[in-house]
Design a protein around this motif. Sequence first.
Motif, PDB file in Angstrom:
ATOM      1  N   ALA A 158       0.773  -1.384  -0.059  1.00 29.57           N
ATOM      2  CA  ALA A 158      -0.014  -0.060   0.048  1.00 29.57           C
ATOM      3  C   ALA A 158       0.948   1.374   0.010  1.00 29.57           C
ATOM      4  CB  ALA A 158      -0.781  -0.077   1.264  1.00 29.57           C
ATOM      5  N   ASN A 159       0.366   2.381  -0.425  1.00 29.74           N
ATOM      6  CA  ASN A 159       1.031   3.741  -0.408  1.00 29.74           C
ATOM      7  C   ASN A 159       1.682   4.061   0.815  1.00 29.74           C
ATOM      8  OD1 ASN A 159       0.490   3.723  -3.138  1.00 29.74           O
ATOM      9  ND2 ASN A 159      -1.123   5.216  -3.058  1.00 29.74           N
ATOM     10  N   TRP A 160       0.880   3.797   1.970  1.00 31.36           N
ATOM     11  CA  TRP A 160       1.233   4.340   3.257  1.00 31.36           C
ATOM     12  C   TRP A 160       2.693   3.529   3.445  1.00 31.36           C
ATOM     13  CZ3 TRP A 160       2.470   1.086   7.314  1.00 31.36           C
ATOM     14  CH2 TRP A 160       1.675  -0.104   7.644  1.00 31.36           C
ATOM     15  N   ILE A 161       2.908   2.291   3.041  1.00 27.82           N
ATOM     16  CA  ILE A 161       4.123   1.664   3.458  1.00 27.82           C
ATOM     17  C   ILE A 161       5.315   2.474   2.712  1.00 27.82           C
ATOM     18  CG2 ILE A 161       5.332  -0.499   2.875  1.00 27.82           C
ATOM     19  CD1 ILE A 161       2.651  -2.055   3.510  1.00 27.82           C
ATOM     20  N   PHE A 162       5.019   2.712   1.445  1.00 24.01           N
ATOM     21  CA  PHE A 162       6.266   3.286   0.845  1.00 24.01           C
ATOM     22  C   PHE A 162       6.490   4.617   1.141  1.00 24.01           C
ATOM     23  CE2 PHE A 162       4.593   0.674  -2.682  1.00 24.01           C
ATOM     24  CZ  PHE A 162       5.845   0.217  -3.307  1.00 24.01           C
ATOM     25  N   ILE A 163       5.273   5.435   1.838  1.00 23.16           N
ATOM     26  CA  ILE A 163       5.560   6.663   2.540  1.00 23.16           C
ATOM     27  C   ILE A 163       6.460   6.735   3.832  1.00 23.16           C
ATOM     28  CG2 ILE A 163       4.517   8.731   3.400  1.00 23.16           C
ATOM     29  CD1 ILE A 163       2.208   8.345   1.365  1.00 23.16           C
ATOM     30  N   LEU A 164       5.928   5.415   4.585  1.00 23.21           N
ATOM     31  CA  LEU A 164       6.812   5.147   5.930  1.00 23.21           C
ATOM     32  C   LEU A 164       7.941   4.873   5.331  1.00 23.21           C
ATOM     33  CD1 LEU A 164       6.377   5.005   8.880  1.00 23.21           C
ATOM     34  CD2 LEU A 164       5.703   2.615   8.617  1.00 23.21           C
ATOM     35  N   ALA A 165       8.355   4.039   4.594  1.00 25.28           N
ATOM     36  CA  ALA A 165       9.545   3.657   4.259  1.00 25.28           C
ATOM     37  C   ALA A 165      10.758   4.809   3.854  1.00 25.28           C
ATOM     38  CB  ALA A 165       9.876   2.696   2.948  1.00 25.28           C
ATOM     39  N   ILE A 166      10.230   5.725   2.974  1.00 21.35           N
ATOM     40  CA  ILE A 166      10.927   7.028   2.588  1.00 21.35           C
ATOM     41  C   ILE A 166      10.983   7.984   3.936  1.00 21.35           C
ATOM     42  CG2 ILE A 166      10.402   9.155   1.613  1.00 21.35           C
ATOM     43  CD1 ILE A 166       8.648   7.852  -0.532  1.00 21.35           C
ATOM     44  N   PHE A 167      10.326   8.045   4.988  1.00 16.33           N
ATOM     45  CA  PHE A 167      10.471   8.724   6.147  1.00 16.33           C
ATOM     46  C   PHE A 167      11.505   8.103   6.904  1.00 16.33           C
ATOM     47  CE2 PHE A 167       6.799  11.258   5.130  1.00 16.33           C
ATOM     48  CZ  PHE A 167       7.043  12.467   5.743  1.00 16.33           C
ATOM     49  N   ILE A 168      11.587   6.757   6.988  1.00 15.79           N
ATOM     50  CA  ILE A 168      12.568   6.205   7.897  1.00 15.79           C
ATOM     51  C   ILE A 168      13.858   6.221   7.271  1.00 15.79           C
ATOM     52  CG2 ILE A 168      13.005   3.742   8.767  1.00 15.79           C
ATOM     53  CD1 ILE A 168       9.897   3.160   8.978  1.00 15.79           C
ATOM     54  N   SER A 169      13.743   5.860   5.853  1.00 16.82           N
ATOM     55  CA  SER A 169      15.095   5.932   5.277  1.00 16.82           C
ATOM     56  C   SER A 169      15.924   6.923   5.178  1.00 16.82           C
ATOM     57  CB  SER A 169      15.077   5.153   3.748  1.00 16.82           C
ATOM     58  OG  SER A 169      14.124   6.094   2.915  1.00 16.82           O
ATOM     59  N   ALA A 170      14.708   8.272   5.004  1.00 26.17           N
ATOM     60  CA  ALA A 170      15.447   9.311   5.243  1.00 26.17           C
ATOM     61  C   ALA A 170      15.809   9.913   6.589  1.00 26.17           C
ATOM     62  CB  ALA A 170      14.285  10.803   4.846  1.00 26.17           C
ATOM     63  N   LEU A 171      15.391   9.333   7.633  1.00 27.45           N
ATOM     64  CA  LEU A 171      15.803   9.587   8.974  1.00 27.45           C
ATOM     65  C   LEU A 171      17.172   8.892   9.341  1.00 27.45           C
ATOM     66  CD1 LEU A 171      14.893  10.967  11.653  1.00 27.45           C
ATOM     67  CD2 LEU A 171      13.745   9.025  12.336  1.00 27.45           C
ATOM     68  N   MET A 172      17.188   7.640   8.602  1.00 32.03           N
ATOM     69  CA  MET A 172      18.516   6.966   8.775  1.00 32.03           C
ATOM     70  C   MET A 172      19.556   7.520   8.201  1.00 32.03           C
ATOM     71  SD  MET A 172      16.898   2.955   8.434  1.00 32.03           S
ATOM     72  CE  MET A 172      18.694   2.176   8.670  1.00 32.03           C
ATOM     73  N   PHE A 173      19.151   8.323   6.948  1.00 32.99           N
ATOM     74  CA  PHE A 173      20.153   8.866   6.329  1.00 32.99           C
ATOM     75  C   PHE A 173      20.843  10.271   7.154  1.00 32.99           C
ATOM     76  CE2 PHE A 173      21.010  12.333   2.834  1.00 32.99           C
ATOM     77  CZ  PHE A 173      22.126  11.717   2.407  1.00 32.99           C
ATOM     78  N   ALA A 174      19.740  10.691   7.750  1.00 31.05           N
ATOM     79  CA  ALA A 174      20.344  12.303   8.599  1.00 31.05           C
ATOM     80  C   ALA A 174      21.084  11.636   9.793  1.00 31.05           C
ATOM     81  CB  ALA A 174      18.939  12.722   8.958  1.00 31.05           C
ATOM     82  N   PHE A 175      20.543  10.416  10.375  1.00 34.36           N
ATOM     83  CA  PHE A 175      21.550  10.006  11.552  1.00 34.36           C
ATOM     84  C   PHE A 175      22.899   9.466  11.028  1.00 34.36           C
ATOM     85  CE2 PHE A 175      17.564   9.735  13.633  1.00 34.36           C
ATOM     86  CZ  PHE A 175      17.815  10.167  15.119  1.00 34.36           C
ATOM     87  N   GLY A 176      22.873   8.944   9.688  1.00 35.85           N
ATOM     88  CA  GLY A 176      24.113   8.551   9.196  1.00 35.85           C
ATOM     89  C   GLY A 176      25.307   9.708   9.204  1.00 35.85           C
ATOM     90  N   HIS A 177      24.765  10.797   9.385  1.00 33.85           N
ATOM     91  CA  HIS A 177      25.730  11.947   9.330  1.00 33.85           C
ATOM     92  C   HIS A 177      26.255  12.230  10.703  1.00 33.85           C
ATOM     93  CE1 HIS A 177      24.031  12.518   5.286  1.00 33.85           C
ATOM     94  NE2 HIS A 177      25.249  13.313   4.996  1.00 33.85           N
ATOM     95  N   TYR A 178      25.787  11.450  11.917  1.00 28.29           N
ATOM     96  CA  TYR A 178      26.047  11.828  13.244  1.00 28.29           C
ATOM     97  C   TYR A 178      27.768  11.742  13.295  1.00 28.29           C
ATOM     98  CZ  TYR A 178      27.173  10.810  18.014  1.00 28.29           C
ATOM     99  OH  TYR A 178      27.515  10.881  19.267  1.00 28.29           O
ATOM    100  N   SER A 179      28.376  10.682  12.837  1.00 32.88           N
ATOM    101  CA  SER A 179      29.802  10.732  13.150  1.00 32.88           C
ATOM    102  C   SER A 179      30.523  11.825  12.597  1.00 32.88           C
ATOM    103  CB  SER A 179      30.297   9.449  12.259  1.00 32.88           C
ATOM    104  OG  SER A 179      31.927   9.288  12.673  1.00 32.88           O
TER     105      SER A 179
END
Length: 266
Positions: free
Chosen positions: A184-205
């Motif tokens: 469903a579309n909401w799954i793609f949207i949630l995955a987009i948000f989670i992966s974007a958040l993980m990408f942001a946290f990837g800049h922590y170091s």
Amino acid sequence: MIKQKSVTGLLTYLLVSIVAMFFLYLIGLSILSTNPAELEQLSRMTGISVSLEILALLAVIPNFIIIIIALVVGFFTAHKVGLKSVVIHPHARVKSKSDWINGIKLAIILGSVAAVVMIGFDYIFQPFLPDSLVETLQPYTALHFISALLYGGVVEELIMRFGVMSLLVFILGKVFNRKSEKPANWIFILAIFISALMFAFGHYSATAHMTEMTAFIWFRMILLNGIGGLFFGWIYWKHNLELAMLAHMFAHIVMNLLLLIIYFSL
């Protein structure tokens, strides 16, 4: 769901990733050779005393391992949820000329918008930033620019979109939407948000290495890096991986142009 995949396309991206890692290696080598403190710190972290070249190589090996994992994960999951790569999925190349033109325009526009928003926020935040982060608001060197296009534009999209986002959609689809052929579309949207958040946290170091991680620095890191991830994830979902890469590349191109304009106007 079409399951045609190209191993040649996968190997092509592996080769591009190796080239990107080489430029990242050169940047690491440059930093270590001009900053003895960095060299000493890395030597303590690894527990070994070796040449600059070996230390710079050791620093990029974890990234390369992550790339390989992401390529394998994306290769076996993306097509199962309807996500596409023109290079890896031959059927994704079947599009009209107008569709390609519109997709390219969209990628350029969204990449440019992401760049303007990120640079704009950084200059709004500038009075509250430590000197170590203010100093990063400079035009790219030639080496950093090439690395931004190849590592940022290609490798980071392979990791975060092709690997992480594809896997998230696949898992969420199996858990919450297993009766449907496509999640469903909401799954793609949630995955987009989670992966974007993980990408942001990837800049922590990298961020923590430059300054103390206060609440404001956390907010800046997540906001600025997350914005691009949302745009690129949406393009990957609605179009394909390569247009997400193009958008990411244009974000770096426009960011550098803006920094050059600001630098020479001061």
